[in-house]
Design a protein around this motif. Structure first.
Motif, PDB file in Angstrom:
ATOM      1  N   TRP A   1      -1.842  29.266 -25.281  1.00  0.00           N
ATOM      2  CA  TRP A   1      -1.146  28.956 -24.035  1.00  0.00           C
ATOM      3  C   TRP A   1      -2.095  28.534 -22.921  1.00  0.00           C
ATOM      4  O   TRP A   1      -3.218  28.977 -22.860  1.00  0.00           O
ATOM      5  N   GLY A   2      -1.591  27.695 -22.043  1.00  0.00           N
ATOM      6  CA  GLY A   2      -2.299  27.351 -20.821  1.00  0.00           C
ATOM      7  C   GLY A   2      -1.287  27.290 -19.697  1.00  0.00           C
ATOM      8  O   GLY A   2      -0.185  26.806 -19.909  1.00  0.00           O
ATOM      9  N   PRO A   3      -1.540  27.763 -18.528  1.00  0.00           N
ATOM     10  CA  PRO A   3      -2.794  28.364 -18.080  1.00  0.00           C
ATOM     11  C   PRO A   3      -3.043  29.767 -18.617  1.00  0.00           C
ATOM     12  O   PRO A   3      -4.171  30.252 -18.622  1.00  0.00           O
ATOM     13  N   GLN A   4      -1.979  30.447 -19.071  1.00  0.00           N
ATOM     14  CA  GLN A   4      -2.111  31.791 -19.649  1.00  0.00           C
ATOM     15  C   GLN A   4      -0.860  32.050 -20.472  1.00  0.00           C
ATOM     16  O   GLN A   4       0.107  31.306 -20.386  1.00  0.00           O
ATOM     17  N   GLU A   5      -0.874  33.093 -21.269  1.00  0.00           N
ATOM     18  CA  GLU A   5       0.326  33.406 -22.033  1.00  0.00           C
ATOM     19  C   GLU A   5       1.386  33.939 -21.075  1.00  0.00           C
ATOM     20  O   GLU A   5       1.115  34.820 -20.258  1.00  0.00           O
ATOM     21  N   PRO A   6       2.595  33.411 -21.151  1.00  0.00           N
ATOM     22  CA  PRO A   6       3.634  33.855 -20.213  1.00  0.00           C
ATOM     23  C   PRO A   6       4.134  35.257 -20.528  1.00  0.00           C
ATOM     24  O   PRO A   6       4.084  35.710 -21.673  1.00  0.00           O
ATOM     25  N   ALA A   7       4.643  35.912 -19.493  1.00  0.00           N
ATOM     26  CA  ALA A   7       5.183  37.264 -19.649  1.00  0.00           C
ATOM     27  C   ALA A   7       6.605  37.226 -20.218  1.00  0.00           C
ATOM     28  O   ALA A   7       7.128  38.255 -20.633  1.00  0.00           O
ATOM     29  N   GLU A   8       7.212  36.064 -20.227  1.00  0.00           N
ATOM     30  CA  GLU A   8       8.582  35.934 -20.707  1.00  0.00           C
ATOM     31  C   GLU A   8       8.714  34.682 -21.567  1.00  0.00           C
ATOM     32  O   GLU A   8       7.848  33.815 -21.567  1.00  0.00           O
ATOM     33  N   ASP A   9       9.816  34.589 -22.295  1.00  0.00           N
ATOM     34  CA  ASP A   9      10.119  33.407 -23.099  1.00  0.00           C
ATOM     35  C   ASP A   9      10.526  32.292 -22.135  1.00  0.00           C
ATOM     36  O   ASP A   9      11.567  32.381 -21.478  1.00  0.00           O
ATOM     37  N   LEU A  10       9.710  31.261 -22.047  1.00  0.00           N
ATOM     38  CA  LEU A  10       9.983  30.189 -21.085  1.00  0.00           C
ATOM     39  C   LEU A  10      11.280  29.455 -21.388  1.00  0.00           C
ATOM     40  O   LEU A  10      11.912  28.920 -20.479  1.00  0.00           O
ATOM     41  N   ASN A  11      11.685  29.442 -22.640  1.00  0.00           N
ATOM     42  CA  ASN A  11      12.949  28.780 -22.995  1.00  0.00           C
ATOM     43  C   ASN A  11      14.162  29.550 -22.475  1.00  0.00           C
ATOM     44  O   ASN A  11      15.247  28.985 -22.378  1.00  0.00           O
ATOM     45  N   GLN A  12      13.977  30.821 -22.161  1.00  0.00           N
ATOM     46  CA  GLN A  12      15.085  31.647 -21.678  1.00  0.00           C
ATOM     47  C   GLN A  12      15.043  31.845 -20.161  1.00  0.00           C
ATOM     48  O   GLN A  12      15.962  32.422 -19.591  1.00  0.00           O
ATOM     49  N   SER A  13      14.002  31.378 -19.512  1.00  0.00           N
ATOM     50  CA  SER A  13      13.833  31.598 -18.078  1.00  0.00           C
ATOM     51  C   SER A  13      14.455  30.468 -17.265  1.00  0.00           C
ATOM     52  O   SER A  13      14.180  29.295 -17.521  1.00  0.00           O
ATOM     53  N   PRO A  14      15.253  30.816 -16.256  1.00  0.00           N
ATOM     54  CA  PRO A  14      15.809  29.774 -15.390  1.00  0.00           C
ATOM     55  C   PRO A  14      14.750  29.139 -14.484  1.00  0.00           C
ATOM     56  O   PRO A  14      15.009  28.105 -13.870  1.00  0.00           O
ATOM     57  N   ASP A  15      13.566  29.756 -14.418  1.00  0.00           N
ATOM     58  CA  ASP A  15      12.492  29.220 -13.576  1.00  0.00           C
ATOM     59  C   ASP A  15      11.693  28.114 -14.260  1.00  0.00           C
ATOM     60  O   ASP A  15      10.836  27.495 -13.632  1.00  0.00           O
ATOM     61  N   PHE A  16      11.952  27.889 -15.533  1.00  0.00           N
ATOM     62  CA  PHE A  16      11.191  26.895 -16.288  1.00  0.00           C
ATOM     63  C   PHE A  16      12.121  25.900 -16.963  1.00  0.00           C
ATOM     64  O   PHE A  16      13.230  26.246 -17.378  1.00  0.00           O
ATOM     65  N   VAL A  17      11.653  24.661 -17.062  1.00  0.00           N
ATOM     66  CA  VAL A  17      12.383  23.623 -17.774  1.00  0.00           C
ATOM     67  C   VAL A  17      11.448  23.041 -18.829  1.00  0.00           C
ATOM     68  O   VAL A  17      10.283  22.747 -18.536  1.00  0.00           O
ATOM     69  N   PRO A  18      11.925  22.919 -20.077  1.00  0.00           N
ATOM     70  CA  PRO A  18      11.074  22.322 -21.101  1.00  0.00           C
ATOM     71  C   PRO A  18      10.879  20.830 -20.835  1.00  0.00           C
ATOM     72  O   PRO A  18      11.809  20.138 -20.424  1.00  0.00           O
ATOM     73  N   ALA A  19       9.663  20.374 -21.056  1.00  0.00           N
ATOM     74  CA  ALA A  19       9.374  18.950 -20.919  1.00  0.00           C
ATOM     75  C   ALA A  19      10.054  18.196 -22.058  1.00  0.00           C
ATOM     76  O   ALA A  19      10.162  18.711 -23.172  1.00  0.00           O
ATOM     77  N   PRO A  20      10.503  16.986 -21.794  1.00  0.00           N
ATOM     78  CA  PRO A  20      11.154  16.215 -22.854  1.00  0.00           C
ATOM     79  C   PRO A  20      10.139  15.656 -23.841  1.00  0.00           C
ATOM     80  O   PRO A  20       8.969  15.465 -23.502  1.00  0.00           O
ATOM     81  N   ASN A  21      10.610  15.398 -25.050  1.00  0.00           N
ATOM     82  CA  ASN A  21       9.759  14.705 -26.012  1.00  0.00           C
ATOM     83  C   ASN A  21      10.216  13.242 -26.096  1.00  0.00           C
ATOM     84  O   ASN A  21      11.198  12.851 -25.456  1.00  0.00           O
ATOM     85  N   SER A  22       9.503  12.468 -26.876  1.00  0.00           N
ATOM     86  CA  SER A  22       9.817  11.038 -26.982  1.00  0.00           C
ATOM     87  C   SER A  22      11.229  10.800 -27.500  1.00  0.00           C
ATOM     88  O   SER A  22      11.901   9.853 -27.071  1.00  0.00           O
TER      89      SER A  22
END
Length: 139
Positions: free
Chosen positions: A43-64
């Protein structure tokens, strides 16, 4: 509105594309615009404390694929620049080695640089539109 850099936006696409194969991906923090990446479990910048896919504070970047930058883009290019070869190009993508054969064909037709310019422009447009739709300002 959080700001994200153009560099981070481009980098996120690389991680999102590789994520399917290398157990990773990319996410943006909706509040800060910070890019979080994972590749091969690192992970970068660090390992998250929560599952980013489940957090409303994060959005997954799109793929091609999400941005229609794969075969649909190649077919758009074919219709615009190689209309007499559309069916041949379509058939290439229905066989193994489709992308390799597509690159060979565009090199043979001497439109390789046009393809790269087309692809770059479409990628930039799609990424900027995605960022705007998600409420980010690209700086």
């Amino acid at each position: 509105m959080a700001s994200i850099t153009w560099f981070d936006l481009q980098l996120s696409l690389d991680f999102a594309d590789a994520g399917q194969k290398y157990d990773g991906g990319a996410w943006f923090n909706r509040k800060t615009g910070e890019l979080w990446t994972c590749g091969d479990g690192i992970w970068g910048p660090q390992e998250p404390a929560e599952d980013l896919n489940q957090s409303p504070d994060f959005v997954p970047a799109p793929n091609s694929h999400d941005l229609r930058l794969g075969v649909p883009l190649a077919m758009d290019f074919a219709y615009a620049r190689l209309p007499d070869q559309v069916e041949e190009i379509r058939a290439l993508f229905h066989r193994k080695g489709g992308w390799r054969n597509f690159r060979t064909l565009i090199a043979r037709q001497n439109v390789e640089q046009e393809w790269f310019t087309w692809q770059d422009a479409a990628t930039e447009k799609a990424l900027r539109e995605w960022a705007a739709e998600e409420g980010f300002e690209v700086i």
